[in-house]
Design an enzyme around this catalytic site. Structure first.
Site, PDB file in Angstrom:
ATOM      1  N   ASP A 111     -11.641   2.306   5.011  1.00 14.75           N
ATOM      2  CA  ASP A 111     -12.197   1.059   4.694  1.00 14.75           C
ATOM      3  C   ASP A 111     -13.749   1.162   5.226  1.00 14.75           C
ATOM      4  O   ASP A 111     -14.269   0.091   5.159  1.00 14.75           O
ATOM      5  CB  ASP A 111     -11.396   0.082   5.743  1.00 14.75           C
ATOM      6  CG  ASP A 111     -10.533  -1.035   5.014  1.00 14.75           C
ATOM      7  OD1 ASP A 111     -10.822  -1.008   3.634  1.00 14.75           O
ATOM      8  OD2 ASP A 111      -9.582  -1.675   5.512  1.00 14.75           O
ATOM      9  N   GLN A 130      -4.968  -1.031   9.971  1.00 13.27           N
ATOM     10  CA  GLN A 130      -4.672  -2.429   9.158  1.00 13.27           C
ATOM     11  C   GLN A 130      -5.289  -3.479  10.103  1.00 13.27           C
ATOM     12  O   GLN A 130      -4.693  -3.770  11.157  1.00 13.27           O
ATOM     13  CB  GLN A 130      -3.076  -2.530   9.106  1.00 13.27           C
ATOM     14  CG  GLN A 130      -3.017  -3.879   8.148  1.00 13.27           C
ATOM     15  CD  GLN A 130      -3.464  -4.142   6.874  1.00 13.27           C
ATOM     16  OE1 GLN A 130      -3.405  -3.004   6.157  1.00 13.27           O
ATOM     17  NE2 GLN A 130      -3.957  -5.166   6.609  1.00 13.27           N
ATOM     18  N   LYS A 133       0.899  -1.285  -0.044  1.00 10.70           N
ATOM     19  CA  LYS A 133      -0.016   0.108   0.149  1.00 10.70           C
ATOM     20  C   LYS A 133       0.867   1.147  -0.100  1.00 10.70           C
ATOM     21  O   LYS A 133       0.572   2.197  -0.706  1.00 10.70           O
ATOM     22  CB  LYS A 133      -0.957   0.068   1.077  1.00 10.70           C
ATOM     23  CG  LYS A 133      -2.062  -0.975   1.099  1.00 10.70           C
ATOM     24  CD  LYS A 133      -2.877  -1.330   2.346  1.00 10.70           C
ATOM     25  CE  LYS A 133      -4.106  -2.335   2.181  1.00 10.70           C
ATOM     26  NZ  LYS A 133      -4.381  -2.838   3.536  1.00 10.70           N
TER      27      LYS A 133
END
Ligand code: NAD
Length: 308
Positions: free
Chosen positions: A129, A106, A62
């Site tokens: 997210d 994460q 990422k």
């Protein structure tokens, strides 16, 4: 139907890497424009709690992609025994930083930490997210301006590369996590599919998957979907990622069995994975544009209008 009779489709292998790179090029152009017109560099902050090798690899990818397309990426690593309060403090700091537009916590977190309150602590407009309840609720209401969970968004773009009219198709999503399965089911509902969301307690999974025109599998159960579980001509998206003992990565779908039965199929690796990262970049760009008051296109429009 015999196996030979079933294997009649010339299966299109969907090249997720190619589609992701196309999307990233468009994001890079828009990032440059934003910098020239408003002096804003889209910035993403990633929080990584150490101790999970797979997470470390994903985060490295990422960061690399972000830098390659002009998005500024900050990484905060925390030790495996970190306290939830320390993560909350980091989130709070980034929530209040006007130069940071997106935050990604994460997952998974170590077992001693409850992820829910932390995910709710991320400011909704920075929630890359889309795991904040407000963003999940907006998805339920088919709103378009909030961030949408990156992996399901990527899966939908892959499906759109092979399907033009979703109306009335039966979509079976196997896996019902907050991160992938549930938002995927919502996005397919928005496309007017008839959606079945299967999970570990689903009875007679085979009978369901055999009815699917669209089959999205996100379970982490390698090889769960065998060739005889797939309807001939179905579009099959394999989200699963499992690292085998020999180091190879495999998905939830038996690729060699399903190839020749499905009309379209994603490989693992090279399917959904790169799209998840590209959609994270798209969410970050969109958040930066919105912070400048720019009326921004959704990632879907970004792709549909400029990348096809
Ligand atoms: P999760 O563990 O949170 O959820 C798994 C879901 O699958 C659950 O709803 C569970 O009920 C269901 N399930 C598990 N085994 C099943 C079985 N045998 N039959 C039917 N249902 C079953 O996992 P997740 O975060 O949703 O991730 C799922 C998979 O997707 C994992 O392999 C993960 O690594 C992968 N993943 C990939 C990407 C990507 O970018 N490619 C992104 C996120 C997750």
């Amino acid at each position: 139907m015999s196996k030979t009779a079933k294997q009649q489709h010339d299966t299109k292998i969907i090249d997720g890497l190619h589609i992701a790179r196309t999307l990233e090029r468009r994001i890079a152009e828009r990032t440059k424009t934003l910098q020239h017109t408003h002096g804003i560099i889209p910035a993403l902050g990633v929080i990584l709690v150490e101790g999970n090798e797979a997470s470390r690899i994903y985060v490295n990818h990422k960061m690399k992609i972000a830098e390659s397309i002009g998005i500024s990426a900050r990484l905060k690593t925390l030790p495996p025994d970190v306290k939830a309060a320390d993560i909350a403090r980091q989130i709070e700091g980034w929530n209040n930083d006007p130069e940071l537009h997106g935050i990604l916590l994460q997952l998974p977190l170590p077992e001693h930490i409850d992820s829910y309150p932390l995910l709710q602590a991320v400011a909704p407009q920075k929630d890359m997210d889309a795991l904040n309840a407000l963003n999940a609720g907006k998805l339920f209401w088919a709103q378009k301006k909030q961030p949408v969970s990156c992996t399901p968004m990527g899966c939908l773009l892959l499906l759109e590369s092979v399907i033009t009219d979703f109306t009335g198709l039966h979509a079976v999503v196997v896996g019902a996590s907050q991160l992938v399965g549930r938002p995927m089911a919502q996005l397919l509902l928005q496309k007017n599919c008839t959606v079945t969301n299967a999970h570990i307690a689903t009875r007679d999974l085979d009978a369901l998957t055999r009815q699917a025109d669209i089959l999205v599998v996100a379970t982490g159960s390698p090889g769960l979907i065998r060739g005889d579980m797939v309807k001939p001509g179905a579009a099959v998206i394999d989200v699963g990622i499992t690292r085998l003992d020999d180091g190879r990565i495999t998905g939830d779908v038996c690729f060699d069995e399903v190839k020749g039965i499905a009309s379209a199929l994603t490989p693992v690796p090279g399917g959904v994975g790169p799209m998840t990262i590209a959609c994270l970049m798209a969410n970050t760009l969109t958040a930066a544009e919105q912070s400048a008051g720019i009326k921004t296109e959704s990632v879907f429009a970004l792709y549909q209008n400029h990348c096809r």
